[in-house]
Design a protein around this motif. Structure first.
Motif, short mmCIF file in Angstrom:
data_model
loop_
_atom_site.label_atom_id
_atom_site.label_comp_id
_atom_site.label_asym_id
_atom_site.label_seq_id
_atom_site.Cartn_x
_atom_site.Cartn_y
_atom_site.Cartn_z
N VAL A 124 -56.17 72.39 -16.41
CA VAL A 124 -57.70 71.70 -16.07
C VAL A 124 -58.44 72.85 -16.21
N ASN A 125 -59.22 72.90 -17.31
CA ASN A 125 -59.73 73.75 -17.83
C ASN A 125 -61.21 73.50 -17.96
N SER A 126 -61.73 72.50 -18.02
CA SER A 126 -62.97 72.02 -17.95
C SER A 126 -63.82 72.47 -16.77
N THR A 127 -65.21 72.59 -16.81
CA THR A 127 -65.89 72.72 -15.56
C THR A 127 -65.93 71.44 -14.84
N GLY A 129 -63.84 68.99 -15.09
CA GLY A 129 -62.65 68.72 -14.34
C GLY A 129 -62.14 69.46 -13.21
N LYS A 130 -62.65 70.75 -13.10
CA LYS A 130 -62.51 71.62 -11.84
C LYS A 130 -63.46 70.87 -10.72
N ILE A 131 -64.58 70.34 -11.02
CA ILE A 131 -65.44 69.82 -10.22
C ILE A 131 -64.86 68.60 -9.60
N LEU A 132 -64.24 67.75 -10.39
CA LEU A 132 -63.65 66.42 -10.08
C LEU A 132 -62.49 66.64 -9.06
N MET A 133 -61.65 67.73 -9.57
CA MET A 133 -60.53 68.03 -8.65
C MET A 133 -60.72 68.47 -7.08
N LYS A 134 -61.91 69.30 -7.21
CA LYS A 134 -62.45 69.96 -5.90
C LYS A 134 -62.87 68.83 -4.97
N VAL A 135 -63.45 67.88 -5.54
CA VAL A 135 -64.33 66.70 -4.85
C VAL A 135 -63.25 65.30 -4.49
N PHE A 136 -62.41 65.26 -5.48
CA PHE A 136 -61.55 64.01 -5.05
C PHE A 136 -60.34 64.34 -4.85
N ALA A 137 -59.49 65.28 -5.52
CA ALA A 137 -58.16 65.42 -5.06
C ALA A 137 -58.03 65.79 -3.58
N ASN A 138 -58.71 66.48 -3.04
CA ASN A 138 -58.88 66.71 -1.70
C ASN A 138 -59.00 65.44 -0.74
N MET A 139 -59.25 64.41 -1.36
CA MET A 139 -59.17 63.05 -0.65
C MET A 139 -57.67 62.54 -0.26
N ALA A 140 -56.68 63.04 -1.03
CA ALA A 140 -55.45 62.75 -0.67
C ALA A 140 -54.97 63.02 0.71
N ASP A 141 -53.99 61.96 1.18
CA ASP A 141 -53.65 62.19 2.61
C ASP A 141 -52.31 63.12 2.46
N PHE A 142 -51.62 63.08 1.36
CA PHE A 142 -50.45 63.91 1.29
C PHE A 142 -49.92 64.05 -0.18
N HIS A 155 -54.00 74.78 -5.48
CA HIS A 155 -54.70 75.82 -4.52
C HIS A 155 -55.90 76.55 -5.37
N LYS A 156 -55.28 76.99 -6.57
CA LYS A 156 -56.68 77.63 -7.33
C LYS A 156 -57.72 76.78 -7.53
N LEU A 157 -57.66 75.45 -7.81
CA LEU A 157 -58.60 74.58 -8.17
C LEU A 157 -59.57 74.17 -6.77
N GLY A 158 -58.87 74.97 -5.46
CA GLY A 158 -59.55 74.48 -4.43
C GLY A 158 -59.13 73.16 -3.54
N VAL A 159 -58.05 72.66 -4.07
CA VAL A 159 -57.32 71.42 -3.50
C VAL A 159 -56.60 71.95 -2.37
N ARG A 160 -57.10 71.93 -0.96
CA ARG A 160 -56.34 72.64 0.07
C ARG A 160 -56.29 71.81 1.35
N ARG A 161 -56.93 70.71 1.16
CA ARG A 161 -56.86 69.89 2.35
C ARG A 161 -55.71 68.87 2.82
#
Length: 370
Positions: A124-127, A129-142, A155-161
């Protein structure tokens, strides 16, 4: 339990179809009569092959069907495979990354839980793409991912929830069914000298076709092997295979399997080979599953990660750094000591098989009866 599966299904890619078959078989083995719906580009074919419900996956048709399926489901499985990446062009709402994350968003909107299942993340290299990952991937439950690289990248992309657990590719839990159709189609006089070859197009890179041709010619001359090309993605890999043959002195010694075999049939065939040389991740996974020593040509971190876990990285190479002489020697070493290296691969495969089944165990732990 009602489950929707979202992935790269119904497009004729052997690796992805093997993923789907593995998920469906293992859900049925470990859960009590799950009701499964798959988002597929070929819904009728997917429904027939896997005895599941299927809904057209694209946005242009049956949007209501997708919403209805998600609303009625207890869980959305997003995966497996390398869904969350922007190797291919990612625009505002188009491309793999926005598509799969918007399906996740839609599931959460209608109150359905989400599990990223046995996924390989990145690149995930595009700006955007990184925004989408941080916003939406954090919505996953597991989340389960198939290698440590994927967890680190999340974790580097900010998906930590969501909690993220490293397992392995769900195809390592594939239920093999004996089927000799692929082997029978070749009508070979000998079956004890076969080398499986898996090549694919990779953007504008073509040098590897000439290099693989030289390696195969060396093996033919030195050990009288019979190379058989295994096209894991239909006409794309068939064309790539023919590009290798154009550079070979001993092309007449080679065969190309047909493009219409099932993942199970390709897996059975690769399991009968002495060694494999290839690019496709799931050709290398099939080799690992069946204890076939292999040389991987890594065009992506996911391939390198697999080769390190299978014990075959020392015999392999990054695609841009192929040393023909060295890989030729490596192949001869594997051929001459096949039993030794087969045992190494089998041992590593057993560990990854247990980790693959853990994907379903973790699903049960977090979502069944909750």
């Amino acid at each position: 339990m009602k489950i929707v599966i979202s992935g790269f299904y119904g497009l004729g890619n052997t690796g992805d179809e093997a993923i789907l078959e593995s998920i469906v078989d293992n859900l049925r083995e470990h859960l009590d009569h799950p009701e499964i719906t798959v988002f597929s580009l070929s819904p009728e074919q997917t429904a027939k092959e896997h005895n599941v419900k299927a809904v057209y996956r694209g946005w242009r048709h049956d949007f209501k069907g997708k919403v209805k399926a998600l609303k009625e489901a207890d869980l959305l499985i997003s995966g497996g495979g390398g869904l969350l990446q922007d190797t291919y062009p990612t625009r505002f709402l188009f491309g793999p990354l926005p598509y799969y994350l918007l399906i996740v968003f839609l599931a959460k909107l209608v109150g359905t839980k989400v599990m990223f299942f046995s996924q390989g993340i990145g690149p995930v290299n595009s700006t955007w793409g990184k925004i989408l990952m941080k916003v939406f991937a954090n919505m996953a439950d597991f989340v389960t991912v198939r290698d440590q690289f994927s967890k680190d990248l999340l974790h580097k992309l900010g998906v930590r929830r969501p909690e993220t657990v490293v397992t392995s590719d769900i195809v390592f839990a594939f239920h093999l069914k004996k089927d000799t159709a692929a082997m029978d189609s070749l009508q070979l006089e000998r079956k004890d000298n076969l080398v499986a070859v898996s090549v694919r197009p990779w953007f504008e890179k073509i040098k590897q076709f000439e290099q693989i041709a030289e390696i195969l010619d060396t093996w033919i001359q030195a050990r009288d092997i019979t190379p058989v090309f295994v096209p894991m993605e239909g006409h794309h890999d068939d064309t790539a295979s023919k590009n290798v043959l154009k550079h070979m002195k001993h092309a007449d010694k080679c065969h190309i399997l047909g493009t219409n075999f099932s993942p199970n049939q390709y897996l059975n065939f690769i399991g009968e080979c002495q060694i494999t040389i290839g690019m496709r991740l799931h050709a290398l996974i099939f080799s690992t599953l069946t204890g076939v020593p292999h040389i991987g040509l890594s065009y992506d971190k996911k391939v390198e990660s697999l080769l390190k876990r299978s014990g075959m990285w020392e015999f392999s190479a990054v695609l841009e750094e192929i040393n023909v002489e060295q890989l030729s020697k490596n192949g001869l070493q594997l051929l001459d000591n096949r039993e030794k290296y087969s045992k190494i691969v089998e041992g590593n495969a057993a560990e990854m098989r247990a980790e693959a089944v853990r994907n379903v165990d973790l699903l049960k732990e977090h979502f069944v009866g909750k």
